[in-house]
Design a protein around this motif. Structure first.
Motif, PDB file in Angstrom:
ATOM      1  N   SER A  99      37.825  35.001  37.541  1.00 38.52           N
ATOM      2  CA  SER A  99      38.446  35.150  38.858  1.00 38.52           C
ATOM      3  C   SER A  99      38.205  36.535  39.446  1.00 38.52           C
ATOM      4  O   SER A  99      38.079  36.698  40.659  1.00 38.52           O
ATOM      5  CB  SER A  99      39.951  34.883  38.760  1.00 38.52           C
ATOM      6  N   SER A 103      35.089  37.040  45.330  1.00 37.94           N
ATOM      7  CA  SER A 103      35.379  37.905  46.474  1.00 37.94           C
ATOM      8  C   SER A 103      36.883  38.151  46.584  1.00 37.94           C
ATOM      9  O   SER A 103      37.682  37.510  45.901  1.00 37.94           O
ATOM     10  CB  SER A 103      34.848  37.279  47.760  1.00 37.94           C
ATOM     11  N   ALA A 104      37.270  39.064  47.442  1.00 34.98           N
ATOM     12  CA  ALA A 104      38.677  39.483  47.518  1.00 34.98           C
ATOM     13  C   ALA A 104      39.592  38.321  47.889  1.00 34.98           C
ATOM     14  O   ALA A 104      40.638  38.109  47.266  1.00 34.98           O
ATOM     15  CB  ALA A 104      38.815  40.620  48.528  1.00 34.98           C
ATOM     16  N   GLN A 105      39.231  37.534  48.898  1.00 33.26           N
ATOM     17  CA  GLN A 105      40.083  36.435  49.329  1.00 33.26           C
ATOM     18  C   GLN A 105      40.123  35.317  48.292  1.00 33.26           C
ATOM     19  O   GLN A 105      41.197  34.803  47.960  1.00 33.26           O
ATOM     20  CB  GLN A 105      39.591  35.891  50.664  1.00 33.26           C
ATOM     21  N   ALA A 106      38.964  34.961  47.779  1.00 29.17           N
ATOM     22  CA  ALA A 106      38.924  33.901  46.767  1.00 29.17           C
ATOM     23  C   ALA A 106      39.552  34.359  45.465  1.00 29.17           C
ATOM     24  O   ALA A 106      40.117  33.549  44.717  1.00 29.17           O
ATOM     25  CB  ALA A 106      37.477  33.461  46.543  1.00 29.17           C
ATOM     26  N   ARG A 107      39.474  35.661  45.186  1.00 20.76           N
ATOM     27  CA  ARG A 107      40.042  36.181  43.943  1.00 20.76           C
ATOM     28  C   ARG A 107      41.549  35.982  43.912  1.00 20.76           C
ATOM     29  O   ARG A 107      42.117  35.549  42.904  1.00 20.76           O
ATOM     30  CB  ARG A 107      39.707  37.662  43.790  1.00 20.76           C
ATOM     31  N   GLY A 108      42.236  36.272  45.027  1.00 23.28           N
ATOM     32  CA  GLY A 108      43.689  36.117  45.059  1.00 23.28           C
ATOM     33  C   GLY A 108      44.117  34.673  44.887  1.00 23.28           C
ATOM     34  O   GLY A 108      45.050  34.375  44.128  1.00 23.28           O
ATOM     35  N   ASN A 109      43.437  33.757  45.572  1.00 24.63           N
ATOM     36  CA  ASN A 109      43.782  32.340  45.440  1.00 24.63           C
ATOM     37  C   ASN A 109      43.534  31.834  44.010  1.00 24.63           C
ATOM     38  O   ASN A 109      44.325  31.064  43.456  1.00 24.63           O
ATOM     39  CB  ASN A 109      42.966  31.519  46.436  1.00 24.63           C
ATOM     40  N   ARG A 112      46.212  33.183  41.556  1.00 28.22           N
ATOM     41  CA  ARG A 112      47.472  32.446  41.699  1.00 28.22           C
ATOM     42  C   ARG A 112      47.373  31.063  41.076  1.00 28.22           C
ATOM     43  O   ARG A 112      48.310  30.596  40.412  1.00 28.22           O
ATOM     44  CB  ARG A 112      47.854  32.344  43.176  1.00 28.22           C
TER      45      ARG A 112
END
Length: 212
Positions: A99, A103-109, A112
Motif C-alpha cells: 500500500s 500514490s498518495a490518494q490510493a495509498r490512504g484508501n 484504510r
C-alpha cells in the motif's frame, strides 16, 4: 541429506510450509466470512458512530473466523494453528508494504481497507490461538517431540512385524513305514544303512532267488 535431517539426526519438520498454507487458508476463511456477514451485520447491528459500527462488525467477523480456524488444533502438530496466524501477520505487513508504494490518494484508501478487514483478524487470532497452544504445551511437554530417524525406522519395522502372522513350523517328514500305510510289509533296506549292509542284503536276495 542435511536438507532433510538436522544435526540431531532428526527429520526436519515442514512446519514453515504448513504455517504458510494455514495463513493462506485463514485468508480465505476471513474473506468468505466478510463477504457473507458484511451485509447482514450492517442491517442488524448499527451504532451511533460509523467507525464504531465498522469496528464492531470487524470484531464479530474476526471472532467467527478465529473460531473456525481453531479447528486446526485437531491436527497432530498443534503448532500449525498459531503459526498460521503468525504467518497471517506477515501477510498483513506485506499488504501494508504494498500500500505504501501506491500514490498518495490510493495509498490512504488502501491502508484504510487493509486495516478494516485485516488488522482485527490478525490481532484476535493471535490473541486466542497462542494462549491455547501454550496451555496445551504446558499440559503435555512432549507435544512436539520429534523422533530421530532410527526411532522412526525401528517403529516402522515393529509395525510391519506385528502385521505378519507368526510363521508355523514346517511339518515333520513321515517315515517310510507310515507312508506305506498300516498292515503293508515294506521289504527293502532300511532308510539309513551303510554300503556294506546294502551289499549284504543284495547278496542274500540273490541266494534266495537261486535256491528257488
Amino acid at each position: 541429506m542435511s536438507f532433510f535431517i538436522d544435526k540431531h539426526n532428526r527429520r526436519k519438520s515442514p512446519v514453515a510450509l504448513a504455517a504458510f498454507g494455514a495463513a493462506l487458508l485463514y485468508l480465505c476463511v476471513f474473506g468468505v466470512l466478510t463477504a457473507l456477514l458484511a451485509e447482514p451485520l450492517y442491517r442488524a447491528v448499527r451504532l451511533k458512530s460509523p467507525a464504531a459500527t465498522t469496528a464492531l462488525h470487524g470484531l464479530i467477523i474476526a471472532a467467527a473466523g478465529t473460531a473456525v480456524c481453531c479447528l486446526l488444533f485437531f491436527l497432530k502438530d498443534k503448532r500449525v494453528a498459531p503459526y498460521g496466524f503468525a504467518g497471517l501477520a506477515v501477510v498483513l505487513c506485506m499488504f501494508y508494504a504494498a500500500s505504501l508504494m501506491l500514490s498518495a490518494q490510493a495509498r490512504g484508501n488502501m491502508l484504510r481497507l487493509v486495516t478494516m478487514f485485516g488488522l482485527l483478524p490478525v490481532l484476535v487470532g493471535n490473541a486466542v490461538t497462542w494462549p491455547i497452544y501454550l496451555k496445551m504445551k504446558r499440559a503435555n511437554p512432549a507435544l512436539n517431540h520429534r523422533k530421530t530417524v532410527s526411532e522412526e525406522l525401528r517403529e516402522a519395522v515393529e509395525r510391519e512385524r506385528a502385521k505378519k502372522p507368526a510363521a508355523s513350523p514346517p511339518p515333520a517328514p513321515k517315515p517310510p513305514e507310515a507312508a506305506a500305510g498300516p498292515g503293508l510289509d515294506v521289504k527293502g533296506p532300511p532308510a539309513f544303512c551303510t554300503e556294506q549292509e546294502e551289499a549284504r542284503l543284495l547278496y542274500e536276495d540273490d541266494e534266495e532267488t537261486s535256491d528257488d
